[in-house]
Scaffold this active site. Structure first.
Site, PDB file in Angstrom:
ATOM      1  N   ASN A  27       2.045   3.581  46.615  1.00 28.92           N
ATOM      2  CA  ASN A  27       3.253   4.150  47.212  1.00 28.92           C
ATOM      3  C   ASN A  27       4.159   4.679  46.105  1.00 28.92           C
ATOM      4  O   ASN A  27       3.900   4.513  44.919  1.00 28.92           O
ATOM      5  CB  ASN A  27       3.952   3.111  48.088  1.00 28.92           C
ATOM      6  N   HIS A  51       4.828  -8.607  23.364  1.00 29.19           N
ATOM      7  CA  HIS A  51       5.095  -8.611  21.930  1.00 29.19           C
ATOM      8  C   HIS A  51       4.893 -10.015  21.384  1.00 29.19           C
ATOM      9  O   HIS A  51       4.991 -11.002  22.121  1.00 29.19           O
ATOM     10  CB  HIS A  51       6.542  -8.165  21.661  1.00 29.19           C
ATOM     11  N   ALA A  58       7.368  -8.857  48.549  1.00 28.68           N
ATOM     12  CA  ALA A  58       8.319  -7.911  47.963  1.00 28.68           C
ATOM     13  C   ALA A  58       9.219  -8.614  46.955  1.00 28.68           C
ATOM     14  O   ALA A  58       9.710  -9.715  47.203  1.00 28.68           O
ATOM     15  CB  ALA A  58       9.160  -7.273  49.062  1.00 28.68           C
ATOM     16  N   THR A  94       3.521 -14.316  37.490  1.00 27.44           N
ATOM     17  CA  THR A  94       3.327 -14.751  36.099  1.00 27.44           C
ATOM     18  C   THR A  94       1.989 -15.452  35.884  1.00 27.44           C
ATOM     19  O   THR A  94       1.630 -15.719  34.744  1.00 27.44           O
ATOM     20  CB  THR A  94       4.451 -15.711  35.677  1.00 27.44           C
ATOM     21  N   LYS A  95       1.288 -15.780  36.976  1.00 29.67           N
ATOM     22  CA  LYS A  95      -0.005 -16.452  36.858  1.00 29.67           C
ATOM     23  C   LYS A  95      -0.914 -15.983  37.982  1.00 29.67           C
ATOM     24  O   LYS A  95      -0.474 -15.336  38.931  1.00 29.67           O
ATOM     25  CB  LYS A  95       0.155 -17.971  36.863  1.00 29.67           C
TER      26      LYS A  95
END
Length: 192
Positions: A90, A120, A163, A168-169
């Site tokens: 989308n 980083h 949404a 993170t995993k």
């Protein structure tokens, strides 16, 4: 190193030090090429077939005719996105793909989804080095509006990312995740 060797180097997941001038020059060339192609995509109307062709040039791969994208779309590299069949992006998606983004057949990517594949170094000595970790999105997964998927994450087949979630995993197949950070809130079964 020629450009194809550099792209292969990136696809292999190698880090790039901020001190390496040769690699940074090649990275900048890839980024400018991705900007040029996405600017073409984003600044005028294109038919579905034209959008598929633009994505073929952007990714330098054989994007299936079933692919659909509602521009605008943004990416910083372009050459490490693998798109399955019947995939939909989308409007407003932004991919940082140097580390690799692999999208399974039938996946749906909602509005303003961000996918990152780089991080980083944490120490001041390594802060200018970027480390790649691929993102895998399973078959028939649905990524909801404004979700963010971080480096190294795998979204299982048929999973749903709510949404605004920050993933993170890894997300197990047939589950719904939501929140910041995203957590499993529901399992998907035939009765769901």
């Amino acid at each position: 190193m020629d450009m194809q060797e550099f792209i292969d180097y990136c696809k292999a997941g190698n880090p790039i030090s901020g001190e390496d001038k040769e690699l940074h020059t090649m990275l900048t060339q890839c980024s400018y090429e991705a900007q040029r192609i996405t600017m073409e995509l984003n600044t005028s109307y294109h038919s579905k077939a034209e959008i598929v062709e633009i994505f073929r040039r952007l990714t330098d791969s054989d994007v299936d005719d079933s692919f659909m994208c509602f521009p605008p779309f943004y990416t910083d590299f372009g050459k490490n996105i693998d798109i399955g069949k019947n995939v939909f992006f989308n409007t407003g998606c932004s991919f940082q793909d140097r580390g690799g983004i692999y999208i399974g057949d039938g996946a749906l990517i909602g509005m303003n989804v961000n996918i990152a594949t780089l991080n980083h170094g944490f120490t001041p000595e390594t802060r200018s080095t970027t480390y790649a970790a691929p993102v895998y999105i399973g078959q028939h997964a649905w990524i909801g509006t404004a979700a963010t998927i971080l480096p190294g994450v795998t979204i299982g087949d048929h999973a749903v990312v709510g949404a605004g979630a920050v993933v993170t995993k890894d997300v197990p197949e047939n589950t719904v995740v939501a929140g910041v950070p995203a957590k499993v809130v529901k399992e998907i079964n035939e009765d769901s």
